[in-house]
Scaffold this active site. Structure first.
Site, PDB file in Angstrom:
ATOM      1  N   ALA A 159      20.731 -26.639 -33.654  1.00 31.33           N
ATOM      2  CA  ALA A 159      20.290 -25.281 -34.040  1.00 31.33           C
ATOM      3  C   ALA A 159      21.491 -24.442 -34.482  1.00 31.33           C
ATOM      4  CB  ALA A 159      19.571 -24.606 -32.878  1.00 31.33           C
ATOM      5  N   GLU A 216       5.570 -41.760 -31.016  1.00 32.31           N
ATOM      6  CA  GLU A 216       5.866 -41.421 -29.624  1.00 32.31           C
ATOM      7  C   GLU A 216       4.588 -40.884 -28.990  1.00 32.31           C
ATOM      8  OE1 GLU A 216      10.165 -40.033 -28.703  1.00 32.31           O
ATOM      9  OE2 GLU A 216       9.680 -39.109 -30.609  1.00 32.31           O
ATOM     10  N   ASP A 276      22.954 -21.624 -20.146  1.00 33.74           N
ATOM     11  CA  ASP A 276      23.881 -20.489 -20.249  1.00 33.74           C
ATOM     12  C   ASP A 276      23.304 -19.301 -21.042  1.00 33.74           C
ATOM     13  OD1 ASP A 276      25.601 -22.202 -18.914  1.00 33.74           O
ATOM     14  OD2 ASP A 276      26.520 -22.921 -20.767  1.00 33.74           O
ATOM     15  N   HIS A 288      10.774 -36.177 -18.531  1.00 32.95           N
ATOM     16  CA  HIS A 288      10.575 -37.370 -19.358  1.00 32.95           C
ATOM     17  C   HIS A 288      10.199 -38.523 -18.439  1.00 32.95           C
ATOM     18  CE1 HIS A 288      11.217 -40.546 -22.259  1.00 32.95           C
ATOM     19  NE2 HIS A 288      11.398 -39.632 -23.209  1.00 32.95           N
ATOM     20  N   ARG A 300       3.383 -36.735 -22.323  1.00 33.86           N
ATOM     21  CA  ARG A 300       4.454 -36.964 -21.334  1.00 33.86           C
ATOM     22  C   ARG A 300       4.104 -36.508 -19.931  1.00 33.86           C
ATOM     23  NH1 ARG A 300      10.006 -35.771 -24.600  1.00 33.86           N
ATOM     24  NH2 ARG A 300       9.652 -37.612 -25.878  1.00 33.86           N
ATOM     25  N   HIS A 345      13.883 -33.019 -18.597  1.00 39.12           N
ATOM     26  CA  HIS A 345      14.265 -33.363 -19.968  1.00 39.12           C
ATOM     27  C   HIS A 345      14.291 -32.168 -20.912  1.00 39.12           C
ATOM     28  CE1 HIS A 345      14.662 -36.021 -23.405  1.00 39.12           C
ATOM     29  NE2 HIS A 345      13.564 -35.537 -23.953  1.00 39.12           N
ATOM     30  N   ARG A 348       5.666 -30.062 -24.450  1.00 38.32           N
ATOM     31  CA  ARG A 348       6.137 -30.287 -25.819  1.00 38.32           C
ATOM     32  C   ARG A 348       5.710 -31.650 -26.358  1.00 38.32           C
ATOM     33  NH1 ARG A 348      11.265 -32.664 -27.799  1.00 38.32           N
ATOM     34  NH2 ARG A 348      11.350 -33.365 -25.652  1.00 38.32           N
TER      35      ARG A 348
HETATM   36  C1  SIN Z   1      12.633 -39.677 -26.641  1.00 41.34           C
HETATM   37  O1  SIN Z   1      13.241 -40.326 -27.472  1.00 41.34           O
HETATM   38  O2  SIN Z   1      11.824 -40.168 -25.868  1.00 41.34           O
HETATM   39  C2  SIN Z   1      12.920 -38.215 -26.536  1.00 41.34           C
HETATM   40  C3  SIN Z   1      12.564 -37.529 -27.765  1.00 41.34           C
HETATM   41  C4  SIN Z   1      12.190 -36.122 -27.480  1.00 41.34           C
HETATM   42  O3  SIN Z   1      12.360 -35.675 -26.347  1.00 41.34           O
HETATM   43  O4  SIN Z   1      11.667 -35.455 -28.375  1.00 41.34           O
END
Ligand code: SIN
Length: 540
Positions: free
Chosen positions: A16, A120, A221, A242, A288, A349, A384
């Site tokens: 970012a 994913e 921070d 995660h 997730r 995560h 997310r």
């Molecule tokens: C992952 O590779 O599992 C993490 C990717 C993410 O957190 O977007």
């Protein structure tokens, strides 16, 4: 005390911060230049460790569409995402990807030079672009650092401070941000840095938990700076754990085993050799939070500190090509993924919440902006969707630059009463009335209580216990302590962040997404997370 003046300060050198610095430098005439300030090295950040990739909703990927991506994002976020934000980011992803390519990012391609997409959890189609197989964050970061350092047209406008911590925002008597006070951990000096615009791009908060996939720099921070300045904060109860971090005995560090390993065919296995995610409609690629909680119950049932990932289902040639770093790291730890199961357990995560911002990074404080993980645009809702975050960094960075192009960016070092009081504090010689303090021990206590009491499963009692531990740590550290080392600043930041997570978690008396309250299990809420794929209707 030293002082300096810039048009824009960017705190944080993840994707970012770097992207925004480059875009600013090439787009706007900045009379006083840009300062990129990082507490570590320019190339060290949370985003550097992102393995999986970045979402690209691209016209050439025929099975995909903006409406499908919007629906997946909103479903994963359990309906708490802001529909307009999701749609905007999704629609702009093709431009973000093009821009990154023009900045030298080399996404993986097939033999016909077409971009390759992976899958994913909770994505209904393959749409995730990657670099170097499983080194996407590193690949993007490297290209951007190269541009900041070596492209003269860009670098001439950018000054870089490394090993410098932003320790306080300069908030004037009218409540506007006029820059930061920075602490250089090499010289032990404070510096007042004035700026017309201050951008926080400091990344995540994973280090508040005992187990995290985040690097040691992820101590919240920027979020702590904003909390201290009383900026609006949002959604802090939503911490993403995660599901699959490498879990090794006597080793608290948690190396990420990317979700795309499951995307390419690996499956979770329990002690009884059962593929336990098979009972879920989305199997191993369920959202997730769902997979994490299932692993949590499997671990509670077996009494074992991990479950396993069976990656032997992926042909070895494919595994080594797609996941070279994961392959090497497992092998280094005595795990041959072609024969052995990988021991995995959940780890903190990603922080879905943060400083409340609009899509262009505006916060509730004038001239203070936030982008990336430190911000909360409401893209992610309660959970997310994987690989949406790097995309968010780029799209919001672009929008922020657009907004700043209409602003007066002439730096000013006008000092009013409020700023004078801050300057006096950092210039005074009478600040050393504090006892020696064991910062490492305090951080370890904080991480333990957050993991045990404000982690994957919480309830009112556990959260109150965490709060009491945080308050005890504050009392022994000193709420108004004048910090003089990097470690003290980080502990202070972690305490602020932990307090925010626990207070938000206490207030939300329901279970939704990543916030699971065992005293408020509401199946009807889980049901309301359903959304029909292919529609672009927000869930209410
Ligand atoms: C992952 O590779 O599992 C993490 C990717 C993410 O957190 O977007």
């Amino acid at each position: 005390m030293k002082h300096s003046k810039y048009s824009v300060i960017i705190v944080g050198s993840g994707i970012a911060g770097l992207y925004t610095a480059i875009k600013l430098s090439e787009t706007i005439n900045l009379p006083d230049g840009i300062l990129l300030l990082t507490k570590s090295q320019l190339s060290e950040s949370n985003s550097r460790y992102a393995q999986g990739g970045i979402v690209g909703v691209l016209p050439e990927n025929k099975p995909d569409s903006v409406s499908l991506h919007v629906a997946d994002t909103i479903k994963a976020g359990c309906g708490l995402s802001d529909f307009n934000v999701v749609k905007f980011i999704s629609e702009n992803s093709q431009y973000a990807i093009k821009d990154l390519i023009s900045y030298g990012v080399e996404f993986d391609r097939d033999s016909k030079n077409g971009l390759t997409f992976t899958l994913e959890g909770a994505h209904s189609v393959r749409r995730i672009l990657h670099v170097g197989g499983d080194a996407t964050g590193y690949g993007i970061e490297k290209a951007l650092v190269d541009k900041v350092r070596n492209d003269d047209a860009i670098s001439q406008n950018i000054s870089i401070y490394e090993q410098s911590h932003a320790v306080e925002l300069l908030i004037d008597s009218k409540g506007a941000c006029r820059g930061v006070v920075a602490f250089n951990e090499v010289t032990n000096e404070f510096e007042t840095i004035y700026a017309a615009a201050t951008i926080l791009a400091t990344g995540g908060t994973g280090q508040v938990y005992k187990y995290t996939t985040n690097p040691s720099v992820a101590t919240g921070d920027g979020l702590a700076l904003a909390i201290r300045a009383k900026a609006d904060i949002k959604d802090m109860e939503f911490i993403q754990f995660h599901p699959t971090a490498l879990s090794l005995e006597n080793d608290e560090s948690r190396f990420l085993i990317s979700e795309s390993v499951r995307g390419e065919g690996a499956k979770l296995v329990n002690d009884s050799d059962e593929y336990f995610m098979d009972s879920h409609p989305q199997k191993d690629l369920a959202p997730r939070d769902v997979v994490t909680r299932e692993i949590y119950s499997q671990m509670a049932a077996s009494g074992c500190g991990h479950v396993y990932l069976d990656a032997t289902l992926i042909p070895i040639e494919k595994f080594t090509e797609r996941f070279p770093n994961i392959y090497k790291t497992c092998l280094k730890n005595g795990i041959d993924v072609t024969k052995d199961y990988i021991p995995v357990s959940p780890a903190a995560h990603y922080c879905m919440g943060g400083i409340k911002t609009s899509i262009d990074g505006k916060t509730s404080i004038k001239s203070l902006y936030a982008i990336g993980e430190v911000a909360c645009t409401s893209l992610h809702g309660a959970n997310r969707l994987a690989s949406n975050s790097l995309l968010e960094c780029v799209v919001t960075g672009f929008e922020l630059v657009n907004t700043l192009s209409f602003s007066n960016l002439e730096g000013s070092d006008v000092i009013d009463d409020a700023i004078l009081a801050i300057l006096k504090k950092y210039s005074s010689d009478e600040q050393d009335g504090y006892d020696e303090f064991d910062v490492k021990l305090a951080i370890s206590k904080l991480k333990n209580t957050m993991w045990d009491n404000a982690g994957i499963v919480r309830d009112e009692n556990s959260l109150l216990l965490a709060l009491s531990d945080i308050n005890k740590l504050w009392d022994s550290f000193g709420r108004d302590r004048f910090c003089t080392t990097a470690e003290e600043f980080e502990l202070r930041n972690l305490l602020h962040v932990a307090g925010a997570i626990v207070n938000f978690a206490l207030k939300r008396k329901e279970s939704i997404g990543a916030h699971y309250r065992s005293d408020y299990v509401q199946p009807e809420i889980a049901k309301s997370c359903e959304v029909v794929h292919g529609t672009s209707v927000p869930v209410k």
